[in-house]
Design a protein around this motif. Sequence first.
Motif, PDB file in Angstrom:
ATOM      1  N   LEU A   1      43.949  -1.849  16.605  1.00 23.88           N
ATOM      2  CA  LEU A   1      44.882  -2.398  15.625  1.00 23.88           C
ATOM      3  C   LEU A   1      46.268  -1.942  16.055  1.00 23.88           C
ATOM      4  O   LEU A   1      46.589  -0.758  15.985  1.00 23.88           O
ATOM      5  CB  LEU A   1      44.568  -1.900  14.212  1.00 23.88           C
ATOM      6  CG  LEU A   1      43.168  -2.188  13.667  1.00 23.88           C
ATOM      7  CD1 LEU A   1      42.988  -1.575  12.279  1.00 23.88           C
ATOM      8  CD2 LEU A   1      42.910  -3.684  13.609  1.00 23.88           C
ATOM      9  N   CYS A   2      47.099  -2.875  16.507  1.00 22.72           N
ATOM     10  CA  CYS A   2      48.369  -2.532  17.142  1.00 22.72           C
ATOM     11  C   CYS A   2      49.546  -3.198  16.438  1.00 22.72           C
ATOM     12  O   CYS A   2      49.539  -4.421  16.222  1.00 22.72           O
ATOM     13  CB  CYS A   2      48.346  -2.945  18.621  1.00 22.72           C
ATOM     14  SG  CYS A   2      49.849  -2.528  19.541  1.00 22.72           S
ATOM     15  N   ALA A   8      37.712  -8.574  27.976  1.00 21.28           N
ATOM     16  CA  ALA A   8      37.566  -9.343  26.733  1.00 21.28           C
ATOM     17  C   ALA A   8      36.689  -8.657  25.705  1.00 21.28           C
ATOM     18  O   ALA A   8      36.699  -9.032  24.532  1.00 21.28           O
ATOM     19  CB  ALA A   8      36.989 -10.724  27.055  1.00 21.28           C
ATOM     20  N   SER A   9      35.915  -7.660  26.113  1.00 18.82           N
ATOM     21  CA  SER A   9      35.026  -6.986  25.152  1.00 18.82           C
ATOM     22  C   SER A   9      35.807  -6.166  24.130  1.00 18.82           C
ATOM     23  O   SER A   9      35.324  -5.913  23.024  1.00 18.82           O
ATOM     24  CB  SER A   9      34.035  -6.088  25.889  1.00 18.82           C
ATOM     25  OG  SER A   9      34.731  -5.084  26.614  1.00 18.82           O
ATOM     26  N   LEU A  10      37.014  -5.728  24.507  1.00 27.24           N
ATOM     27  CA  LEU A  10      37.859  -4.997  23.563  1.00 27.24           C
ATOM     28  C   LEU A  10      38.531  -6.005  22.631  1.00 27.24           C
ATOM     29  O   LEU A  10      39.200  -6.931  23.072  1.00 27.24           O
ATOM     30  CB  LEU A  10      38.928  -4.201  24.320  1.00 27.24           C
ATOM     31  CG  LEU A  10      39.980  -3.500  23.444  1.00 27.24           C
ATOM     32  CD1 LEU A  10      39.326  -2.466  22.550  1.00 27.24           C
ATOM     33  CD2 LEU A  10      41.061  -2.859  24.315  1.00 27.24           C
ATOM     34  N   ARG A  11      38.341  -5.799  21.343  1.00 27.04           N
ATOM     35  CA  ARG A  11      38.949  -6.695  20.356  1.00 27.04           C
ATOM     36  C   ARG A  11      40.302  -6.119  19.945  1.00 27.04           C
ATOM     37  O   ARG A  11      40.411  -4.920  19.627  1.00 27.04           O
ATOM     38  CB  ARG A  11      38.064  -6.870  19.116  1.00 27.04           C
ATOM     39  CG  ARG A  11      36.600  -7.131  19.426  1.00 27.04           C
ATOM     40  CD  ARG A  11      36.433  -8.289  20.389  1.00 27.04           C
ATOM     41  NE  ARG A  11      36.807  -9.558  19.786  1.00 27.04           N
ATOM     42  CZ  ARG A  11      36.851 -10.704  20.439  1.00 27.04           C
ATOM     43  NH1 ARG A  11      36.575 -10.730  21.733  1.00 27.04           N
ATOM     44  NH2 ARG A  11      37.186 -11.807  19.812  1.00 27.04           N
ATOM     45  N   ILE A  12      41.328  -6.959  19.959  1.00 27.86           N
ATOM     46  CA  ILE A  12      42.699  -6.518  19.681  1.00 27.86           C
ATOM     47  C   ILE A  12      43.261  -7.332  18.516  1.00 27.86           C
ATOM     48  O   ILE A  12      43.303  -8.562  18.576  1.00 27.86           O
ATOM     49  CB  ILE A  12      43.604  -6.685  20.920  1.00 27.86           C
ATOM     50  CG1 ILE A  12      43.039  -5.888  22.110  1.00 27.86           C
ATOM     51  CG2 ILE A  12      45.025  -6.224  20.607  1.00 27.86           C
ATOM     52  CD1 ILE A  12      43.815  -6.095  23.397  1.00 27.86           C
ATOM     53  N   VAL A  13      43.694  -6.631  17.481  1.00 24.17           N
ATOM     54  CA  VAL A  13      44.300  -7.258  16.305  1.00 24.17           C
ATOM     55  C   VAL A  13      45.740  -6.764  16.208  1.00 24.17           C
ATOM     56  O   VAL A  13      45.985  -5.561  16.152  1.00 24.17           O
ATOM     57  CB  VAL A  13      43.536  -6.900  15.016  1.00 24.17           C
ATOM     58  CG1 VAL A  13      44.235  -7.500  13.793  1.00 24.17           C
ATOM     59  CG2 VAL A  13      42.097  -7.383  15.101  1.00 24.17           C
ATOM     60  N   MET A  14      46.685  -7.683  16.222  1.00 25.11           N
ATOM     61  CA  MET A  14      48.093  -7.327  16.084  1.00 25.11           C
ATOM     62  C   MET A  14      48.482  -7.322  14.608  1.00 25.11           C
ATOM     63  O   MET A  14      48.060  -8.198  13.837  1.00 25.11           O
ATOM     64  CB  MET A  14      48.980  -8.315  16.839  1.00 25.11           C
ATOM     65  CG  MET A  14      48.649  -8.466  18.318  1.00 25.11           C
ATOM     66  SD  MET A  14      48.724  -6.912  19.236  1.00 25.11           S
ATOM     67  CE  MET A  14      50.499  -6.610  19.219  1.00 25.11           C
ATOM     68  N   LEU A  15      49.286  -6.335  14.233  1.00 27.97           N
ATOM     69  CA  LEU A  15      49.774  -6.206  12.866  1.00 27.97           C
ATOM     70  C   LEU A  15      51.289  -6.300  12.885  1.00 27.97           C
ATOM     71  O   LEU A  15      51.929  -5.716  13.760  1.00 27.97           O
ATOM     72  CB  LEU A  15      49.361  -4.861  12.255  1.00 27.97           C
ATOM     73  CG  LEU A  15      47.881  -4.494  12.288  1.00 27.97           C
ATOM     74  CD1 LEU A  15      47.689  -3.075  11.775  1.00 27.97           C
ATOM     75  CD2 LEU A  15      47.076  -5.467  11.439  1.00 27.97           C
ATOM     76  N   SER A  16      51.870  -7.009  11.917  1.00 27.81           N
ATOM     77  CA  SER A  16      53.318  -7.116  11.881  1.00 27.81           C
ATOM     78  C   SER A  16      53.779  -7.530  10.497  1.00 27.81           C
ATOM     79  O   SER A  16      53.056  -8.195   9.762  1.00 27.81           O
ATOM     80  CB  SER A  16      53.822  -8.133  12.906  1.00 27.81           C
ATOM     81  OG  SER A  16      55.239  -8.243  12.832  1.00 27.81           O
ATOM     82  N   GLY A  17      54.998  -7.105  10.178  1.00 26.51           N
ATOM     83  CA  GLY A  17      55.621  -7.562   8.946  1.00 26.51           C
ATOM     84  C   GLY A  17      56.383  -8.851   9.128  1.00 26.51           C
ATOM     85  O   GLY A  17      56.996  -9.345   8.189  1.00 26.51           O
ATOM     86  N   ASN A  63      57.309  -2.786  22.935  1.00 24.17           N
ATOM     87  CA  ASN A  63      56.817  -4.064  22.442  1.00 24.17           C
ATOM     88  C   ASN A  63      55.290  -4.017  22.371  1.00 24.17           C
ATOM     89  O   ASN A  63      54.619  -3.783  23.381  1.00 24.17           O
ATOM     90  CB  ASN A  63      57.273  -5.185  23.390  1.00 24.17           C
ATOM     91  CG  ASN A  63      56.985  -6.563  22.830  1.00 24.17           C
ATOM     92  OD1 ASN A  63      55.959  -6.785  22.194  1.00 24.17           O
ATOM     93  ND2 ASN A  63      57.881  -7.493  23.079  1.00 24.17           N
ATOM     94  N   GLY A  64      54.755  -4.209  21.165  1.00 23.22           N
ATOM     95  CA  GLY A  64      53.310  -4.152  20.992  1.00 23.22           C
ATOM     96  C   GLY A  64      52.563  -5.182  21.816  1.00 23.22           C
ATOM     97  O   GLY A  64      51.422  -4.949  22.242  1.00 23.22           O
ATOM     98  N   TRP A  65      53.216  -6.349  22.054  1.00 21.45           N
ATOM     99  CA  TRP A  65      52.575  -7.379  22.872  1.00 21.45           C
ATOM    100  C   TRP A  65      52.316  -6.868  24.297  1.00 21.45           C
ATOM    101  O   TRP A  65      51.267  -7.156  24.885  1.00 21.45           O
ATOM    102  CB  TRP A  65      53.441  -8.629  22.933  1.00 21.45           C
ATOM    103  CG  TRP A  65      53.664  -9.313  21.619  1.00 21.45           C
ATOM    104  CD1 TRP A  65      54.846  -9.419  20.939  1.00 21.45           C
ATOM    105  CD2 TRP A  65      52.695 -10.004  20.818  1.00 21.45           C
ATOM    106  NE1 TRP A  65      54.672 -10.118  19.770  1.00 21.45           N
ATOM    107  CE2 TRP A  65      53.363 -10.502  19.675  1.00 21.45           C
ATOM    108  CE3 TRP A  65      51.332 -10.249  20.956  1.00 21.45           C
ATOM    109  CZ2 TRP A  65      52.715 -11.221  18.678  1.00 21.45           C
ATOM    110  CZ3 TRP A  65      50.685 -10.976  19.966  1.00 21.45           C
ATOM    111  CH2 TRP A  65      51.362 -11.450  18.846  1.00 21.45           C
ATOM    112  N   ASP A  66      53.266  -6.110  24.824  1.00 18.15           N
ATOM    113  CA  ASP A  66      53.091  -5.573  26.180  1.00 18.15           C
ATOM    114  C   ASP A  66      51.941  -4.569  26.229  1.00 18.15           C
ATOM    115  O   ASP A  66      51.161  -4.540  27.195  1.00 18.15           O
ATOM    116  CB  ASP A  66      54.383  -4.900  26.650  1.00 18.15           C
ATOM    117  CG  ASP A  66      55.522  -5.895  26.836  1.00 18.15           C
ATOM    118  OD1 ASP A  66      55.218  -7.096  27.031  1.00 18.15           O
ATOM    119  OD2 ASP A  66      56.693  -5.485  26.769  1.00 18.15           O
TER     120      ASP A  66
END
Length: 495
Positions: free
Chosen positions: A332-333, A355-364, A341-344
């Motif tokens: 959770l980034c 692809a096995s690692l699941r990545i969820v971006m969080l932002s306001g 930059n969280g995208w980087d």
Amino acid sequence: MAGRLTTWLRREGGESAASDGDEIARLRAARDAAEAANEAKTRFLASVAHEIRSPLNAIYGYAQLLERGDAKDTLAAARVIRRSAEHLAHLVEGLLDISQVEGGAMKLSREAIRFPEFLDQLIAMLDLQAQAKGLALVLERPERLPEFVHADPKRLRQVLINLATNAIKFTDHGTVTLKVEYRNELATFTVIDTGIGIAPEDAQRIFAPFERVGGPAAERPGVGLGLAITQALVHIMGGDIRVESRPGEGSRFTVRLMLSQPLSPPSEPAPEAGAVTGYLGRERWVLLIDDDPAHLAMVRSLLEPLGFQVRTASDGDSALALAAQVQPDLVLCDVMLAGENGWDIARQLRRRHGASLRIVMLSGEAPDSGNPPADGPANDTFVMKPFDFTVLLDVIAGQLGVEWVRAAGLPRGTAPAEAAMRLPVTVAPQAAAHCAEIERLVRIGHVRAIESEIDALAALAPEAGPLAERMRAALDRFDLKELARLAQAGVSDAA
């Protein structure tokens, strides 16, 4: 020849002067429009600051009391903080709504809703607000309404609440009426008040974003977004909105929408699930990346009791090192980190772990905030801050494929008596007394006293907890009809 030349020069000179005059007029109009827009922006910012400070002061004040240990009722303090935060969230959502409307990005859902029940719940939500000002809130509707209609319930509710709360705000004496008519799938909603009214010259300005009219209306709180959003939503839903008003005599807002009926009644809703207490299967590791310690602590406090192994990082280097060490299942980034930059970071995690690692971006901010990579983001999904815990848990379940373990929940529509019957015989009489008082307080709209009685009910015995929690949930969503039914069941159970 000389005469013709003189005439031509005079004509050209006159036309040139006229052209210059038109250009000057256009420039003056543009200047006046820019100055008016700037003044509207200044008024808007001042109004937003006022609207933010009140709930922010409640959050700040109660948080200090809790920190000092001076809060006599920590549960009540927590509720004030949550409701104040919800108010701030709604303000931000209003700004986002305007942005989405202007950008053409707003989407509507189409659901079958129980029409009479929808209207009853709406009035129950607003009744306390009207009672606080000594106003009568009236629902006028025909005896025969379709049981179900197709609509976007969130947006339809938003339109009617905006109009009704405006009516309550600008009415000091008398009545606010919601009149509903339905014929040939055309629904007409009319909100009528006996308030201060609107001057004719302001009748259209009130629908402009950030505009607030003068006179007595200028003294009422608000940021000038409600009616602009309302008109935009009505138009997006394919309807129209009109206003009739006279200063000192009240106003009448009419909304007309096509609300079709489903061909057959929808199936009953699924049983209401209980609270998540854990998950099935192997242990899962979660890496939280955020530069805000409070956010890290909050999410960690949510996930660790459910059985997750949680690690936290506040910068990219620490996050990459931790990921290499623990091989997390989920990241959770945050998007906007201090100087990074969280995208980087997400892209580097994807490159290293696949692809096995699941990545969820969080932002306001919006999903395209923080300059996502041009070749496409590396994350699997996106969650907007602030988020409800249930929303985040749904996302986690979807990404990891976990099955939640839940506490026993009551099916939707379960008779309140079933919850009350769980109370032991030894405390049923005392519970009945509290329930009778809650039922009385619901009728007069005394919220603080209702909260105290619910707390007293919960303190009787652990077995009273489920009933008290259902009452708190009903009170939090202002479902006074459900709260009264629960209280009545508690009284009848001890009889």
